[in-house]
Enzyme design. Sequence first.
Site, PDB file in Angstrom:
ATOM      1  N   SER A 147      36.580  31.380  29.885  1.00  0.00           N
ATOM      2  CA  SER A 147      36.131  31.908  31.164  1.00  0.00           C
ATOM      3  C   SER A 147      35.328  30.866  31.952  1.00  0.00           C
ATOM      4  O   SER A 147      34.439  30.218  31.400  1.00  0.00           O
ATOM      5  CB  SER A 147      35.266  33.146  30.903  1.00  0.00           C
ATOM      6  OG  SER A 147      35.036  33.810  32.110  1.00  0.00           O
ATOM      7  N   ASP A 207      46.216  34.059  34.260  1.00  0.00           N
ATOM      8  CA  ASP A 207      45.402  34.348  33.077  1.00  0.00           C
ATOM      9  C   ASP A 207      46.135  34.702  31.776  1.00  0.00           C
ATOM     10  O   ASP A 207      45.648  34.362  30.715  1.00  0.00           O
ATOM     11  CB  ASP A 207      44.430  35.485  33.418  1.00  0.00           C
ATOM     12  CG  ASP A 207      43.255  35.580  32.463  1.00  0.00           C
ATOM     13  OD1 ASP A 207      42.624  34.547  32.215  1.00  0.00           O
ATOM     14  OD2 ASP A 207      42.967  36.676  31.962  1.00  0.00           O
ATOM     15  N   LYS A 254      41.689  42.975  29.687  1.00  0.00           N
ATOM     16  CA  LYS A 254      41.602  42.142  28.503  1.00  0.00           C
ATOM     17  C   LYS A 254      41.894  42.959  27.240  1.00  0.00           C
ATOM     18  O   LYS A 254      42.359  42.416  26.244  1.00  0.00           O
ATOM     19  CB  LYS A 254      40.248  41.434  28.438  1.00  0.00           C
ATOM     20  CG  LYS A 254      40.193  40.206  29.387  1.00  0.00           C
ATOM     21  CD  LYS A 254      40.903  39.004  28.797  1.00  0.00           C
ATOM     22  CE  LYS A 254      41.411  37.955  29.769  1.00  0.00           C
ATOM     23  NZ  LYS A 254      40.457  37.090  30.401  1.00  0.00           N
ATOM     24  N   LYS A 275      41.085  28.155  35.007  1.00  0.00           N
ATOM     25  CA  LYS A 275      42.470  28.641  34.922  1.00  0.00           C
ATOM     26  C   LYS A 275      42.929  29.208  36.270  1.00  0.00           C
ATOM     27  O   LYS A 275      43.982  28.842  36.787  1.00  0.00           O
ATOM     28  CB  LYS A 275      42.611  29.750  33.863  1.00  0.00           C
ATOM     29  CG  LYS A 275      42.374  29.312  32.442  1.00  0.00           C
ATOM     30  CD  LYS A 275      42.598  30.447  31.453  1.00  0.00           C
ATOM     31  CE  LYS A 275      41.652  31.630  31.653  1.00  0.00           C
ATOM     32  NZ  LYS A 275      40.225  31.315  31.462  1.00  0.00           N
ATOM     33  N   THR A 276      42.127  30.106  36.830  1.00  0.00           N
ATOM     34  CA  THR A 276      42.519  30.763  38.077  1.00  0.00           C
ATOM     35  C   THR A 276      42.486  29.781  39.243  1.00  0.00           C
ATOM     36  O   THR A 276      43.439  29.673  40.025  1.00  0.00           O
ATOM     37  CB  THR A 276      41.590  31.966  38.355  1.00  0.00           C
ATOM     38  OG1 THR A 276      41.668  32.864  37.247  1.00  0.00           O
ATOM     39  CG2 THR A 276      41.997  32.699  39.627  1.00  0.00           C
ATOM     40  N   ARG A 324      32.277  41.657  30.188  1.00  0.00           N
ATOM     41  CA  ARG A 324      32.790  42.294  28.981  1.00  0.00           C
ATOM     42  C   ARG A 324      31.719  42.394  27.902  1.00  0.00           C
ATOM     43  O   ARG A 324      30.745  41.659  27.912  1.00  0.00           O
ATOM     44  CB  ARG A 324      33.996  41.524  28.448  1.00  0.00           C
ATOM     45  CG  ARG A 324      35.294  41.844  29.209  1.00  0.00           C
ATOM     46  CD  ARG A 324      36.488  41.108  28.650  1.00  0.00           C
ATOM     47  NE  ARG A 324      36.295  39.671  28.713  1.00  0.00           N
ATOM     48  CZ  ARG A 324      35.966  38.908  27.691  1.00  0.00           C
ATOM     49  NH1 ARG A 324      35.812  39.441  26.499  1.00  0.00           N
ATOM     50  NH2 ARG A 324      35.819  37.611  27.853  1.00  0.00           N
ATOM     51  N   HIS A 351      46.400  32.741  26.456  1.00  0.00           N
ATOM     52  CA  HIS A 351      45.324  32.946  27.431  1.00  0.00           C
ATOM     53  C   HIS A 351      45.319  31.735  28.353  1.00  0.00           C
ATOM     54  O   HIS A 351      44.554  30.789  28.175  1.00  0.00           O
ATOM     55  CB  HIS A 351      43.970  33.102  26.721  1.00  0.00           C
ATOM     56  CG  HIS A 351      42.847  33.423  27.654  1.00  0.00           C
ATOM     57  ND1 HIS A 351      41.559  32.987  27.472  1.00  0.00           N
ATOM     58  CD2 HIS A 351      42.831  34.151  28.799  1.00  0.00           C
ATOM     59  CE1 HIS A 351      40.798  33.431  28.462  1.00  0.00           C
ATOM     60  NE2 HIS A 351      41.548  34.128  29.280  1.00  0.00           N
ATOM     61  N   ARG A 392      33.641  39.232  41.202  1.00  0.00           N
ATOM     62  CA  ARG A 392      35.086  39.090  40.984  1.00  0.00           C
ATOM     63  C   ARG A 392      35.927  39.709  42.081  1.00  0.00           C
ATOM     64  O   ARG A 392      35.522  40.690  42.713  1.00  0.00           O
ATOM     65  CB  ARG A 392      35.478  39.801  39.683  1.00  0.00           C
ATOM     66  CG  ARG A 392      34.904  39.206  38.441  1.00  0.00           C
ATOM     67  CD  ARG A 392      35.784  38.084  37.938  1.00  0.00           C
ATOM     68  NE  ARG A 392      35.332  37.608  36.652  1.00  0.00           N
ATOM     69  CZ  ARG A 392      36.113  37.006  35.771  1.00  0.00           C
ATOM     70  NH1 ARG A 392      37.389  36.825  36.031  1.00  0.00           N
ATOM     71  NH2 ARG A 392      35.630  36.565  34.639  1.00  0.00           N
TER      72      ARG A 392
HETATM   73  N1  LIG Z   1      35.924  20.664  39.025  1.00  0.00           N
HETATM   74  C1  LIG Z   1      36.166  21.967  38.966  1.00  0.00           C
HETATM   75  N2  LIG Z   1      37.316  22.432  38.420  1.00  0.00           N
HETATM   76  C2  LIG Z   1      37.574  23.762  38.329  1.00  0.00           C
HETATM   77  N3  LIG Z   1      36.718  24.708  38.781  1.00  0.00           N
HETATM   78  C3  LIG Z   1      35.572  24.316  39.359  1.00  0.00           C
HETATM   79  C4  LIG Z   1      35.239  22.947  39.473  1.00  0.00           C
HETATM   80  N4  LIG Z   1      34.043  22.849  40.080  1.00  0.00           N
HETATM   81  C5  LIG Z   1      33.627  24.095  40.332  1.00  0.00           C
HETATM   82  N5  LIG Z   1      34.538  25.008  39.921  1.00  0.00           N
HETATM   83  C6  LIG Z   1      34.380  26.480  40.000  1.00  0.00           C
HETATM   84  O1  LIG Z   1      34.425  26.985  38.675  1.00  0.00           O
HETATM   85  C7  LIG Z   1      35.027  28.259  38.636  1.00  0.00           C
HETATM   86  C8  LIG Z   1      36.245  28.283  37.743  1.00  0.00           C
HETATM   87  O2  LIG Z   1      36.539  29.636  37.492  1.00  0.00           O
HETATM   88  P1  LIG Z   1      37.962  30.256  37.218  1.00  0.00           P
HETATM   89  O3  LIG Z   1      39.042  29.401  37.800  1.00  0.00           O
HETATM   90  O4  LIG Z   1      37.916  31.667  37.661  1.00  0.00           O
HETATM   91  O5  LIG Z   1      37.961  30.196  35.641  1.00  0.00           O
HETATM   92  P2  LIG Z   1      38.885  30.965  34.622  1.00  0.00           P
HETATM   93  O6  LIG Z   1      40.031  31.522  35.374  1.00  0.00           O
HETATM   94  O7  LIG Z   1      39.283  29.928  33.629  1.00  0.00           O
HETATM   95  O8  LIG Z   1      37.990  32.016  34.033  1.00  0.00           O
HETATM   96  C9  LIG Z   1      35.398  28.612  40.053  1.00  0.00           C
HETATM   97  O9  LIG Z   1      34.377  29.395  40.584  1.00  0.00           O
HETATM   98  C10 LIG Z   1      35.473  27.236  40.723  1.00  0.00           C
HETATM   99  O10 LIG Z   1      35.186  27.293  42.091  1.00  0.00           O
HETATM  100  C1  LIG Z   2      38.649  38.849  32.802  1.00  0.00           C
HETATM  101  C2  LIG Z   2      38.037  37.922  32.142  1.00  0.00           C
HETATM  102  O1  LIG Z   2      38.619  36.678  31.971  1.00  0.00           O
HETATM  103  P1  LIG Z   2      38.458  35.276  32.752  1.00  0.00           P
HETATM  104  O2  LIG Z   2      37.006  35.018  32.862  1.00  0.00           O
HETATM  105  O3  LIG Z   2      39.150  34.287  31.866  1.00  0.00           O
HETATM  106  O4  LIG Z   2      39.115  35.366  34.104  1.00  0.00           O
HETATM  107  C3  LIG Z   2      36.767  38.221  31.490  1.00  0.00           C
HETATM  108  O5  LIG Z   2      36.313  37.397  30.719  1.00  0.00           O
HETATM  109  O6  LIG Z   2      36.215  39.307  31.740  1.00  0.00           O
HETATM  110 MN   LIG Z   3      40.541  33.603  35.480  1.00  0.00          MN
END
Ligand SMILES: Nc1ncnc2c1ncn2[C@@H]1O[C@H](COP(=O)(O)OP(=O)(O)O)[C@@H](O)[C@H]1O
Ligand SMILES: C=C(OP(=O)(O)O)C(=O)O
Ligand SMILES: [Mn+2]
Length: 660
Positions: free
Chosen positions: A360, A379, A323, A364-365, A178, A342, A444
């Site tokens: 980010s 999200d 977003k 969360k995911t 973004r 969020h 992604r």
């Molecule tokens: N201890 C941990 N807890 C959560 N995620 C972790 C950890 N260690 C490594 N990771 C990695 O960090 C990233 C977390 O990203 P994601 O869940 O997509 O974040 P968000 O959804 O908050 O943007 C993933 O690629 C995951 O595999």
């Molecule tokens: C889609 C997004 O959110 P997130 O990284 O929280 O998944 C982003 O930041 O582009």
């Molecule tokens: Mn996410």
Amino acid sequence: MASNGNGQVAMKGNGLKKITTSEKQKYNKDNGGICQDMSAPTVKAQTIDELHSLQKKKSAPTTPINGTQAPFSPISDQERQKQQLQSISASLASLTRETGPKVVKGDPANKVQPTKVHHHHHVEAPTISVSDSSLKFTHVLYNLSPAELYEQAIKYEKGSFITSTGALATLSGAKTGRAPRDKRVVRDDVTGEELWWGKGSPNIEMDEHTFMVNRERAVDYLNSLDKVFVNDQFLNWDPENRIKVRIVSARAYHSLFMHNMCIRPTPEELEDFGTPDFTIYNAGQFPCNRYTHYMTSSTSIDLNLARREMVILGTQYAGEMKKGLFSVMHYLMPKRQILSLHSGCNMGKDGDVALFFGLSGTGKTTLSTDPNRYLIGDDEHCWTETGVSNIEGGCYAKCIDLAREKEPDIWNAIKFGTVLENVVFDEHTREVDYADRSVTENTRASYPIEFIPNAKIPCVGPHPKNVILLACDAFGVLPPVSKLNLPQTMYHFISGYTALVAGTEDGVKEPRATFSACFGAAFIMLHPTKYAAMLAEKMQKHGATGWLVNTGWSGGSYGSGSRIKLAYTRKIIDAIHSGSLLKAKYVKTQVFGLEIPTEVEGVPSEILDPMNTWSNKQAYKDTLLKLAGLFKNNFATFTDHKIGKDNKLTEEILAAGPNF
Ligand SMILES: Nc1ncnc2c1ncn2[C@@H]1O[C@H](COP(=O)(O)OP(=O)(O)O)[C@@H](O)[C@H]1O
Ligand SMILES: C=C(OP(=O)(O)O)C(=O)O
Ligand SMILES: [Mn+2]
Ligand SMILES: [Ca+2]
């Protein structure tokens, strides 16, 4: 060697392979015993064209076709079709010419003549000057299916490929993330009063006129193309607060992305869609004009709340659309006393709901996608008087270093229908190398939520029991888990802290702290204290417990320590969900005053207090104080704001930060 499916391959004297059929092979006695292979009957078609026309069956109509109308159906199918085209033409209207384009449904590449042509006039006035653009048809590819979008992408968009598991690999172009500095919000009399402007706010202003300049640029660009994609979809699984969105875009990639990310209407819902509540014009391949007022680059993402429109110029990163709509929800929902969040969200077998806030990359995911729990969403959510609802219809997972063993549900969701952005794959086998960062670190996958086996459909749930704040602390001084009281929860929610490693740049050894109010400052529209007050009120009312979970570094800062094992974080999260962590013994940390458990099942006890994991205790202390200072500096901007109706809470929140 060729085989006939029965595994029999025979060789003749001349070396040519003769394929024989099985014993089931029949001899037709009526024609002199000549062998005829009846297992493969011939086609009915007389010509190749006829054969090809047999291949595609007309989609079943969802309501009886003309003549057999349902008795109470107010309008005919034909009339409905006409209204739909009028609505699309109105969306694509150039406002200076006061007339919409001639809109026709279908792919211009198909030789069949367009069946419906409609020229929509906004105002009944004669067209003063006719330019070439008004003589041209705008071909609309309306709510195509994933299969159709795959074909469009592969045929027309360079960089589109099918991966070995069936996902659609795409490139988002020059932008792979973004561009918050290029986002603009129209400031008018209403938004000037309502929104959060100024220091710390994500809302950089533009005026109505400049918005129209960019809107015109996008609309003219889209109408100049051979065809555009139109998606009519929904946001929010709460039926009472559902928002109708229309996305007009130039790429099949964008159309499939939004197909996955928004809620997909049923054919019946689509028929009665009517006028959208909000429209995105995505002309991302085309830049904005840098001579246009307020423009500081060739990228511009413009939000006009009064017109209920968003214009995208100069970036093809698809996350900008999802977003952008989230920002709209952060405006619309609080007006209805609904809290927009969020956060990820999931639910246990007993109906216990957890929210996962975090910036980010904090988890969360990853953590809301839990094989032992129902996924409500990864999200964006709403919290109403009755419970929680997901805003979206899909998930957007990070894929960097994705491993099947660690994240099996996300791994398995990467199949036909999933958009895989900016990944690198083997040119022959099309197997994705998730460790490859050649295009970007921000690779992604976007997939419909039902690709996760235990998704909760519809994506709604009761009031949350646990509110988990995720921080990826690359300084390595925050405990892996701490229990928060309400003022602490609010303090950390408003702070919105994470610290990530500075990326792949050489020589960057220091983690970089980020503070993003409400864990989503880039998307909130009102002052953070508005959302914080609503969260406090709801957590209090429903007795939710707050937790701070560090998914970042342990045993030292980035460089000497390492990221906490995902398996340990999952154990911590399990203990929160099960309620067992509430019963643990707690000790209070210095400086941040966090309550940390002495034991968590499945997690080595010595890592629960980060001090134990640092070999250099002085370095730990220095780093802890440094981080505390950063928190204090950041919070200074909020100290003269009241949070909620209660002054007592405001004081408690201010006292809930680090003390040193
Ligand atoms: N201890 C941990 N807890 C959560 N995620 C972790 C950890 N260690 C490594 N990771 C990695 O960090 C990233 C977390 O990203 P994601 O869940 O997509 O974040 P968000 O959804 O908050 O943007 C993933 O690629 C995951 O595999
Ligand atoms: C889609 C997004 O959110 P997130 O990284 O929280 O998944 C982003 O930041 O582009
Ligand atoms: Mn996410
Ligand atoms: Ca119908």
